[in-house]
Design a protein around this motif. Structure first.
Motif, short mmCIF file in Angstrom:
data_model
loop_
_atom_site.label_atom_id
_atom_site.label_comp_id
_atom_site.label_asym_id
_atom_site.label_seq_id
_atom_site.Cartn_x
_atom_site.Cartn_y
_atom_site.Cartn_z
N LEU A 18 0.83 -1.20 0.00
CA LEU A 18 0.00 0.00 0.00
C LEU A 18 0.86 1.25 0.00
CD1 LEU A 18 -2.53 1.74 0.36
CD2 LEU A 18 -2.50 1.15 2.80
N LEU A 19 1.88 1.29 0.85
CA LEU A 19 2.76 2.45 0.91
C LEU A 19 3.47 2.69 -0.42
CD1 LEU A 19 4.30 1.90 4.45
CD2 LEU A 19 2.63 3.63 3.79
N ASP A 20 3.85 1.61 -1.07
CA ASP A 20 4.53 1.74 -2.35
C ASP A 20 3.61 2.28 -3.44
OD1 ASP A 20 6.88 0.84 -1.26
OD2 ASP A 20 6.63 -1.24 -1.93
N GLN A 21 2.31 2.08 -3.26
CA GLN A 21 1.36 2.50 -4.28
C GLN A 21 0.72 3.86 -3.99
OE1 GLN A 21 -1.47 -0.72 -4.37
NE2 GLN A 21 0.10 -2.24 -4.83
N LEU A 22 1.05 4.49 -2.87
CA LEU A 22 0.43 5.75 -2.53
C LEU A 22 0.71 6.81 -3.59
CD1 LEU A 22 1.02 6.15 1.31
CD2 LEU A 22 -1.11 5.61 0.14
N ARG A 23 -0.32 7.48 -4.01
CA ARG A 23 -0.20 8.58 -4.96
C ARG A 23 -1.01 9.76 -4.44
NH1 ARG A 23 2.90 5.37 -6.06
NH2 ARG A 23 3.43 4.38 -8.05
N LEU A 24 -0.46 10.95 -4.62
CA LEU A 24 -1.13 12.15 -4.14
C LEU A 24 -1.63 12.99 -5.30
CD1 LEU A 24 1.39 13.27 -1.37
CD2 LEU A 24 -0.87 12.31 -1.02
N THR A 25 -2.76 13.62 -5.06
CA THR A 25 -3.25 14.64 -5.97
C THR A 25 -3.04 15.98 -5.28
OG1 THR A 25 -4.94 13.17 -6.85
CG2 THR A 25 -5.25 15.52 -7.22
N GLY A 26 -2.10 16.78 -5.77
CA GLY A 26 -1.80 18.06 -5.14
C GLY A 26 -2.95 19.03 -5.33
N THR A 27 -3.62 19.37 -4.27
CA THR A 27 -4.74 20.30 -4.37
C THR A 27 -4.25 21.74 -4.40
OG1 THR A 27 -6.15 18.75 -3.17
CG2 THR A 27 -6.89 21.03 -3.27
N LEU A 28 -3.35 22.09 -3.47
CA LEU A 28 -2.85 23.46 -3.41
C LEU A 28 -1.59 23.52 -2.57
CD1 LEU A 28 -3.43 26.49 -4.08
CD2 LEU A 28 -4.61 26.62 -1.89
N TYR A 29 -0.66 24.33 -3.02
CA TYR A 29 0.55 24.60 -2.24
C TYR A 29 0.71 26.11 -2.10
CZ TYR A 29 1.72 19.73 -2.98
OH TYR A 29 1.69 18.36 -2.98
N SER A 107 -0.45 30.04 -10.00
CA SER A 107 -0.99 29.05 -10.93
C SER A 107 -2.20 28.43 -10.25
CB SER A 107 0.05 27.97 -11.27
OG SER A 107 0.27 27.11 -10.17
N GLN A 108 -2.80 27.43 -10.90
CA GLN A 108 -3.98 26.79 -10.33
C GLN A 108 -3.66 26.06 -9.03
OE1 GLN A 108 -5.91 24.12 -13.04
NE2 GLN A 108 -7.72 23.88 -11.78
N ARG A 109 -2.41 25.65 -8.86
CA ARG A 109 -2.04 24.83 -7.70
C ARG A 109 -1.02 25.49 -6.78
NH1 ARG A 109 0.17 19.23 -9.31
NH2 ARG A 109 0.33 19.16 -7.05
N TYR A 110 -0.61 26.70 -7.10
CA TYR A 110 0.51 27.28 -6.33
C TYR A 110 0.24 28.76 -6.08
CZ TYR A 110 5.35 27.96 -4.84
OH TYR A 110 6.48 28.24 -4.11
N GLU A 111 0.46 29.20 -4.83
CA GLU A 111 0.25 30.59 -4.48
C GLU A 111 1.26 31.02 -3.42
OE1 GLU A 111 -3.82 30.33 -3.23
OE2 GLU A 111 -3.30 29.93 -1.13
N THR A 112 1.33 32.33 -3.21
CA THR A 112 2.24 32.86 -2.21
C THR A 112 1.46 33.77 -1.26
OG1 THR A 112 2.84 34.76 -3.60
CG2 THR A 112 4.21 32.78 -3.78
N LEU A 113 2.01 33.91 -0.06
CA LEU A 113 1.42 34.77 0.96
C LEU A 113 2.55 35.48 1.70
CD1 LEU A 113 -0.89 35.78 2.82
CD2 LEU A 113 -0.55 33.70 4.18
N PRO A 175 11.40 29.39 -13.48
CA PRO A 175 10.56 28.47 -14.25
C PRO A 175 10.79 27.02 -13.84
CG PRO A 175 11.50 30.13 -15.68
CD PRO A 175 12.16 30.32 -14.33
N GLY A 176 9.71 26.31 -13.62
CA GLY A 176 9.80 24.92 -13.19
C GLY A 176 9.88 24.75 -11.69
N GLY A 177 10.06 25.85 -10.96
CA GLY A 177 10.20 25.76 -9.51
C GLY A 177 8.96 25.23 -8.82
N GLU A 178 7.79 25.61 -9.33
CA GLU A 178 6.54 25.12 -8.74
C GLU A 178 6.47 23.60 -8.80
OE1 GLU A 178 1.92 24.66 -10.02
OE2 GLU A 178 3.03 26.37 -10.83
N ALA A 179 6.83 23.03 -9.95
CA ALA A 179 6.77 21.57 -10.11
C ALA A 179 7.73 20.89 -9.15
CB ALA A 179 7.09 21.18 -11.55
N VAL A 180 8.92 21.46 -8.98
CA VAL A 180 9.91 20.88 -8.06
C VAL A 180 9.37 20.89 -6.64
CG1 VAL A 180 12.19 21.19 -7.04
CG2 VAL A 180 11.89 21.47 -9.50
#
Length: 319
Positions: A18-29, A107-113, A175-180
Motif C-alpha cells: 500500500l505504501l509503495d502505491q500511494l499517490r497524491l493529488t496536489g490540491t494546493l501549495y 498558478s492553479q495549484r501554487y500561491e504565495t502569501l 521556471p519549473g520551480g513550482e513543479a519541483v
C-alpha cells in the motif's frame, strides 16, 4: 503448464505494498513569508491531508482543543485528516481566518502569501493534498491528528537535502520551480507516513496490524482489489488460508467488526469517491456497491455517512 515463480524476493506484506502505491493529488501549495506578529486560523479540510514545512524561522501550530507545538526550521508537521488548526508566530498574535488573507495565486495549484511585521520572519511551505485512492484515505483515517518530524535537524538526513532544494526553489521562483516544490512535498508527505508506521507502537494495532497479519492481510487485499465480487465469509476465509470460524473470530477481534460489515463499509466508501469524482448514474453506483436499488443504496449510504448520496454529488458540482 504454468511457469513456476523463480523470483527469490519475498512478496511485500499488504501494508508495504500500500505504501509503495500511494499517490497524491496536489490540491494546493502555498509558499509563505511572514514577519511577526502574525497568525492564521485554518478551517477543517475534510478528506484532505495537510503538511507544513518550516524552511526558516519558527512558528507554533495548534490543533483545536490541543496544546500548541513549536516548529523550527527543518521541522515538518503533517495533519493527516485535515483537522482545524492555527499557525502563529506567538500566542498573543491575532489569528486571521484564511479566507480573509490576501494570497497571490501564481498558478492553479501554487500561491504565495506575504505578511509584513516588525518581528522575526518565518518561511513556511504549506500543502493541501489528497490521496488519489480510497485505500490511501483509509490509511489517513487511522493516523493520529498530528505527526511532527524533527529528523531534518540531522545534517545527514536526506530530508535536509530535500528541504534545501525546496527552500532554494521557493526563494528563486524560477521556471519549473513550482513543479519541483510540489513534487518534493508529495514525497515528504509519504515519507512522514512511512516513518510513523515504522516507529509508532500505535501502528501495531487495529486495521494497520490486520494488513500486516499474514492471513488477514491476504483477505483484506483480495477484498480491496475486488470489492464488486460476491464475497462470502467462506470465500474470504479461503483467501486468508483459515477455517471459516477462525477467520471470522480473528477478523472481528482485530478490526472490531465482522468481515461482511467491513466489506459493506468499503463498498460505500468507494461509492462516495465515485459520486465525488464522476457523473456515473446513481443506479450504476448502487449496483457496483452491491445494492439492487437506488433506495436501498441511499438508506445504507445515509447510515454510513449521515447524508444522502445526492448531497455528495451536489457538493462536488461547481458553483
Amino acid at each position: 503448464m504454468s511457469t513456476p515463480n523463480t523470483d527469490p524476493r519475498p512478496r511485500p506484506d499488504p501494508l508495504t505494498a500500500l505504501l509503495d502505491q500511494l499517490r497524491l493529488t496536489g490540491t494546493l501549495y502555498c509558499q509563505t513569508d511572514m514577519a511577526a506578529p502574525w497568525g492564521i486560523a485554518l478551517p477543517a479540510f475534510e478528506g484532505l491531508t495537510l503538511i507544513a514545512i518550516v524552511l526558516d524561522g519558527a512558528c507554533q501550530l495548534q490543533l483545536e482543543g490541543e496544546s500548541s507545538v513549536l516548529l523550527k526550521a527543518g521541522d515538518l508537521a503533517l495533519i493527516p485528516n485535515g483537522a482545524r488548526h492555527d499557525l502563529f508566530s506567538d500566542p498573543e498574535a491575532d489569528r486571521v481566518p484564511l479566507d480573509k488573507l490576501d494570497v497571490t495565486p501564481l498558478s492553479q495549484r501554487y500561491e504565495t502569501l506575504t505578511l509584513d511585521g516588525p518581528g522575526p520572519r518565518a518561511r513556511i511551505t504549506y500543502g493541501v493534498v489528497r490521496f488519489d485512492q480510497v485505500l490511501g484515505a483509509q490509511l489517513m483515517a487511522h493516523l493520529p491528528k498530528l505527526i511532527v518530524s524533527r529528523s531534518a535537524q540531522d545534517e545527514d538526513s536526506w530530508i535536509t537535502s530535500t528541504l534545501a532544494i525546496i527552500a532554494r526553489e521557493s526563494e528563486q521562483l524560477s521556471p519549473g520551480g513550482e513543479a519541483v516544490i510540489t513534487r518534493l512535498t508529495d514525497v515528504l508527505v509519504i515519507q512522514l507516513v512511512r516513518s510513523w508506521l515504522a516507529t509508532e507502537t500505535r501502528a501495531q494495532t487495529g486495521w494497520l496490524a490486520a494488513l500486516r497479519d499474514p492471513h488477514l492481510g491476504r483477505a483484506l487485499t483480495a477484498l480491496h482489489d475486488q470489492p464488486q465480487r460476491d464475497w462470502t465469509l467462506e470465500a474470504l476465509a479461503r483467501e486468508a488460508g483459515l477455517s471459516r470460524s477462525v477467520f471470522a473470530a480473528r477478523f472481528t477481534e482485530q478490526l472490531g467488526q465482522s468481515a461482511i460489515s467491513y466489506l459493506t463499509q468499503w463498498r460505500l466508501h468507494l461509492a462516495h469517491r465515485v459520486l465525488s469524482d464522476t457523473r456515473a448514474p446513481m443506479i450504476e453506483i448502487a449496483e457496483t456497491a452491491g445494492y439492487g436499488s437506488e433506495a436501498a443504496f441511499s438508506r445504507a449510504f445515509k447510515r454510513q455517512f449521515g447524508h444522502a448520496p445526492g448531497a455528495v454529488r451536489r457538493d462536488a458540482d461547481p458553483a
